[in-house]
Design a protein around this motif. Sequence first.
Motif, mmCIF file in Angstrom:
data_model
loop_
_atom_site.group_PDB
_atom_site.id
_atom_site.type_symbol
_atom_site.label_atom_id
_atom_site.label_comp_id
_atom_site.label_asym_id
_atom_site.label_seq_id
_atom_site.Cartn_x
_atom_site.Cartn_y
_atom_site.Cartn_z
ATOM 1 N N GLY A 1 0.844 -1.186 0.000
ATOM 2 C CA GLY A 1 0.000 0.000 0.000
ATOM 3 C C GLY A 1 0.875 1.230 0.000
ATOM 4 O O GLY A 1 2.032 1.176 0.426
ATOM 5 N N VAL A 2 0.360 2.330 -0.503
ATOM 6 C CA VAL A 2 1.112 3.584 -0.507
ATOM 7 C C VAL A 2 0.193 4.751 -0.163
ATOM 8 O O VAL A 2 -1.016 4.717 -0.421
ATOM 9 N N TRP A 3 0.780 5.758 0.427
ATOM 10 C CA TRP A 3 0.131 7.048 0.645
ATOM 11 C C TRP A 3 0.975 8.076 -0.081
ATOM 12 O O TRP A 3 2.203 8.048 -0.008
ATOM 13 N N GLU B 1 1.075 12.392 -1.742
ATOM 14 C CA GLU B 1 0.463 13.715 -1.769
ATOM 15 C C GLU B 1 0.075 14.007 -3.204
ATOM 16 O O GLU B 1 0.893 13.870 -4.115
ATOM 17 N N CYS B 2 -1.165 14.373 -3.421
ATOM 18 C CA CYS B 2 -1.617 14.724 -4.765
ATOM 19 C C CYS B 2 -1.097 16.127 -5.098
ATOM 20 O O CYS B 2 -1.370 17.071 -4.355
ATOM 21 N N PRO B 3 -0.350 16.276 -6.202
ATOM 22 C CA PRO B 3 0.181 17.590 -6.551
ATOM 23 C C PRO B 3 -0.893 18.594 -6.979
ATOM 24 O O PRO B 3 -0.664 19.793 -6.932
ATOM 25 N N ALA B 4 -2.061 18.112 -7.358
ATOM 26 C CA ALA B 4 -3.129 19.004 -7.824
ATOM 27 C C ALA B 4 -3.997 19.511 -6.676
ATOM 28 O O ALA B 4 -4.180 20.710 -6.508
ATOM 29 N N CYS B 5 -4.517 18.584 -5.861
ATOM 30 C CA CYS B 5 -5.435 19.009 -4.792
ATOM 31 C C CYS B 5 -4.761 19.078 -3.425
ATOM 32 O O CYS B 5 -5.388 19.484 -2.450
ATOM 33 N N GLU B 6 -3.473 18.660 -3.347
ATOM 34 C CA GLU B 6 -2.649 18.745 -2.156
ATOM 35 C C GLU B 6 -3.171 17.931 -0.971
ATOM 36 O O GLU B 6 -2.872 18.219 0.169
ATOM 37 N N ASP B 7 -3.981 16.890 -1.249
ATOM 38 C CA ASP B 7 -4.453 15.986 -0.218
ATOM 39 C C ASP B 7 -3.545 14.770 -0.159
ATOM 40 O O ASP B 7 -2.920 14.401 -1.147
ATOM 41 N N VAL B 8 -3.478 14.118 0.995
ATOM 42 C CA VAL B 8 -2.788 12.847 1.125
ATOM 43 C C VAL B 8 -3.809 11.763 0.817
ATOM 44 O O VAL B 8 -4.875 11.720 1.429
ATOM 45 N N VAL B 9 -3.482 10.909 -0.179
ATOM 46 C CA VAL B 9 -4.431 9.913 -0.666
ATOM 47 C C VAL B 9 -3.744 8.580 -0.928
ATOM 48 O O VAL B 9 -2.524 8.510 -1.036
ATOM 49 N N ALA B 10 -4.551 7.534 -1.025
ATOM 50 C CA ALA B 10 -4.100 6.236 -1.515
ATOM 51 C C ALA B 10 -4.500 6.202 -2.983
ATOM 52 O O ALA B 10 -5.682 6.153 -3.308
ATOM 53 N N PRO B 11 -3.532 6.257 -3.906
ATOM 54 C CA PRO B 11 -3.888 6.332 -5.334
ATOM 55 C C PRO B 11 -4.609 5.085 -5.824
ATOM 56 O O PRO B 11 -4.398 4.000 -5.315
ATOM 57 N N GLU B 12 -5.441 5.289 -6.830
ATOM 58 C CA GLU B 12 -6.195 4.199 -7.448
ATOM 59 C C GLU B 12 -5.572 3.838 -8.773
ATOM 60 O O GLU B 12 -4.941 4.607 -9.409
#
Length: 50
Positions: free
Chosen positions: A35-37, A39-50
């Motif tokens: 699993g990975v967490w 940071e989205c460069p666009a919305c700046e949220d920490v997410v688990a990518p799909e």
Amino acid sequence: MSADDSPLGHCPDCGKRIARAWLLVEYEKDDGTEGVWVECPACEDVVAPE
């Protein structure tokens, strides 16, 4: 393409492609998969990518 440009997936919130350069945490899930967490460069949220 360098290792930092390899895609990890897409942001579940905004759909932006997320490159390995944005990786924050790698971990092993209970089922043995990775699993990975990130940071989205666009919305700046920490997410688990799909």
